[in-house]
Design a protein around this motif. Structure first.
Motif, short mmCIF file in Angstrom:
data_model
loop_
_atom_site.label_atom_id
_atom_site.label_comp_id
_atom_site.label_asym_id
_atom_site.label_seq_id
_atom_site.Cartn_x
_atom_site.Cartn_y
_atom_site.Cartn_z
N LEU A 224 6.13 8.42 5.05
CA LEU A 224 4.94 9.15 5.02
C LEU A 224 3.98 8.38 3.99
CD1 LEU A 224 6.26 12.92 4.46
CD2 LEU A 224 5.20 11.94 6.54
N PHE A 225 4.22 7.46 3.86
CA PHE A 225 3.32 6.43 2.80
C PHE A 225 2.09 6.28 3.65
CE2 PHE A 225 1.71 2.45 1.18
CZ PHE A 225 1.94 2.79 -0.27
N GLU A 226 0.79 6.46 3.10
CA GLU A 226 -0.24 6.19 3.57
C GLU A 226 -1.24 5.27 3.01
OE1 GLU A 226 -2.05 10.15 4.87
OE2 GLU A 226 -0.56 10.49 6.17
N GLY A 227 -0.72 4.41 2.06
CA GLY A 227 -1.79 3.61 1.00
C GLY A 227 -1.87 4.34 -0.05
N PHE A 228 -2.97 4.04 -0.81
CA PHE A 228 -3.42 4.74 -2.05
C PHE A 228 -4.99 5.19 -1.69
CE2 PHE A 228 -0.23 1.54 -3.36
CZ PHE A 228 0.80 2.58 -3.80
N SER A 229 -5.53 5.97 -2.43
CA SER A 229 -6.85 6.36 -2.33
C SER A 229 -7.85 5.47 -2.53
CB SER A 229 -6.82 7.72 -3.42
OG SER A 229 -6.79 7.13 -4.80
N ASP A 230 -7.63 4.46 -3.29
CA ASP A 230 -8.45 3.26 -3.22
C ASP A 230 -8.00 2.10 -2.58
OD1 ASP A 230 -6.36 2.73 -4.80
OD2 ASP A 230 -7.69 2.04 -6.78
N ASP A 231 -7.03 2.09 -1.93
CA ASP A 231 -6.69 1.00 -1.00
C ASP A 231 -5.81 1.45 0.24
OD1 ASP A 231 -5.87 -1.43 -0.27
OD2 ASP A 231 -4.89 -2.03 -2.18
N SER A 232 -6.47 1.79 1.15
CA SER A 232 -5.62 2.25 2.51
C SER A 232 -5.02 1.34 3.00
CB SER A 232 -6.63 3.03 3.30
OG SER A 232 -7.75 1.97 3.77
N LYS A 233 -5.53 0.10 2.73
CA LYS A 233 -4.72 -0.97 3.53
C LYS A 233 -3.22 -1.29 3.16
CE LYS A 233 -8.99 -3.66 4.16
NZ LYS A 233 -9.63 -5.20 4.14
N LYS A 234 -2.77 -0.67 2.03
CA LYS A 234 -1.43 -0.66 1.72
C LYS A 234 -0.72 -0.13 2.72
CE LYS A 234 -1.51 -3.09 -2.35
NZ LYS A 234 -2.82 -3.79 -2.08
N GLU A 235 -1.10 0.60 3.31
CA GLU A 235 -0.40 1.39 4.31
C GLU A 235 0.36 0.37 5.39
OE1 GLU A 235 -0.46 4.89 7.58
OE2 GLU A 235 -2.25 4.02 6.81
N VAL A 236 -0.22 -0.43 5.76
CA VAL A 236 0.02 -1.59 6.54
C VAL A 236 1.01 -2.44 5.83
CG1 VAL A 236 -0.49 -3.52 7.97
CG2 VAL A 236 -2.02 -1.45 8.01
#
Length: 344
Positions: free
Chosen positions: A69-81
């Motif tokens: 359920l990891f979707e990145g961080f609020s200021d860095d959505s690319k971390k999901e990838v």
């Protein structure tokens, strides 16, 4: 089985991020109700700086499967990838979509190119990365959205521009807010459909939902961030409905196009394809891998209407992850197989 539920861990009040923690608890409850052992792990930015340390944290739980359920961080959505890439390196089953699908859907320009390459109709548009551009050739009415965001972040009442005189200023404001780039595409005024799909190619259909914005004159003619997350927004009451009188030919077309889009972006596990209708033609406007799994979410409601209760949906998602992991270890890619199937 021992299931480890993984989410991001950060200090934020953003409702879309906080919803993930609510979903985590719902998933844990659903897993426990069918006999699984559920554990939770919050991943911080610091954790992603050392994959070795993070791998040890995960393996301490001895999970049979990771519920991602990891979707990145609020200021860095690319971390999901990045996190999905890390999970792939573990050779351990994990739920939902892989890094390829997450990357393709997060980068809306890449998604449009991949869909168009497979002859999936998409709205005409262009990507802009600076405030220096030529208005000639830009669509109007135009819909403006960030190139790299999800969850309707960056979608608001300034996203729809209906006159050329306002277009330049609107684009400039959006680029200043989202310097990584924006997509300016033609706005399609018709009904909106979304098809929920689960499993592996060629997928199972969770259901079809429809929004007719003419039924909501007080709201914007599209779903903005407020419509999804702000209870005070006029659009919050918009509820995708089960289209009871959809012609069979159109239903088949929606399903066919949704599956085609899923294959084009290498989707698996669970995802949603959003489409708009104009003059009888269907266009894909977005592909959403790993959409919201709240018990009242659109996907969960579609599954419920199709006879699949929430606990069964969560179990199915895990079973899919296990099956895909076993299949990929012994066979060619499911997507290569599907490229020669009836979907295409």
């Amino acid at each position: 089985m021992r299931i480890l539920i993984v989410t991001a861990k950060e200090d934020t009040e953003r409702p879309d991020v906080l919803d993930t923690l609510i979903v985590r608890d719902m998933v844990a409850k659903a897993l426990a109700s069918v006999g699984h052992e559920a554990y939770v792990l919050g991943v911080t930015k610091k954790d992603l700086m050392s994959f070795d340390v993070l791998e040890n944290k995960i393996k301490r739980f001895r999970p049979d499967c990771i519920f991602n359920l990891f979707e990145g961080f609020s200021d860095d959505s690319k971390k999901e990838v990045l996190f999905a890439t890390f999970l792939e390196s573990l050779n351990m089953p994990f739920t939902g979509n892989g890094s390829a699908a997450l990357q393709a859907s997060l980068d809306k320009l890449m998604a449009k190119k991949l869909l168009a390459k497979k002859n999936v109709p998409v709205p005409k548009g262009i990507c802009l990365e600076s405030t220096s551009f030529d208005l000639e050739g830009l669509p109007c009415p135009a819909f403006i959205k960030p190139r790299f965001e999800d969850g309707s972040v960056g979608i608001d009442d300034s996203s729809l521009v209906t006159s050329k005189s306002q277009l330049k200023e609107a684009i400039a404001r959006k680029i200043l807010t989202f310097p990584a780039g924006i997509i300016v595409e033609e706005f399609l005024e018709g009904r909106e459909f979304n098809v929920g799909l689960i499993g592996l190619p060629p997928y199972e259909v969770a259901g079809i939902s429809m929004i007719d914005y003419e039924d909501y004159p007080e709201a914007l003619p599209f779903l903005d961030y407020g419509a999804k997350w702000d209870t005070k927004s006029p659009g919050y009451r918009i509820a995708p409905e089960n289209p009871k009188f959809l012609p069979r030919e159109m239903k088949d077309s929606l399903i066919w196009m949704a599956k085609r889009a899923g294959i084009a972006l290498s989707c698996k596990g669970y995802f949603r394809v959003d489409m708009r209708e104009r003059d009888g033609q269907i266009y894909v406007i977005d592909v959403n891998p790993n959409p919201d799994l709240n018990i009242e979410s659109g996907l969960a409601n579609q599954c419920r209407r199709s006879g699949l209760p929430y606990e069964a949906l969560i179990s199915y998602i895990i079973d899919t992850a296990i099956k895909e992991s076993q299949y990929e270890s012994d066979n060619e890619s499911l997507y290569e197989v599907s490229r020669h199937s009836a979907i295409y």
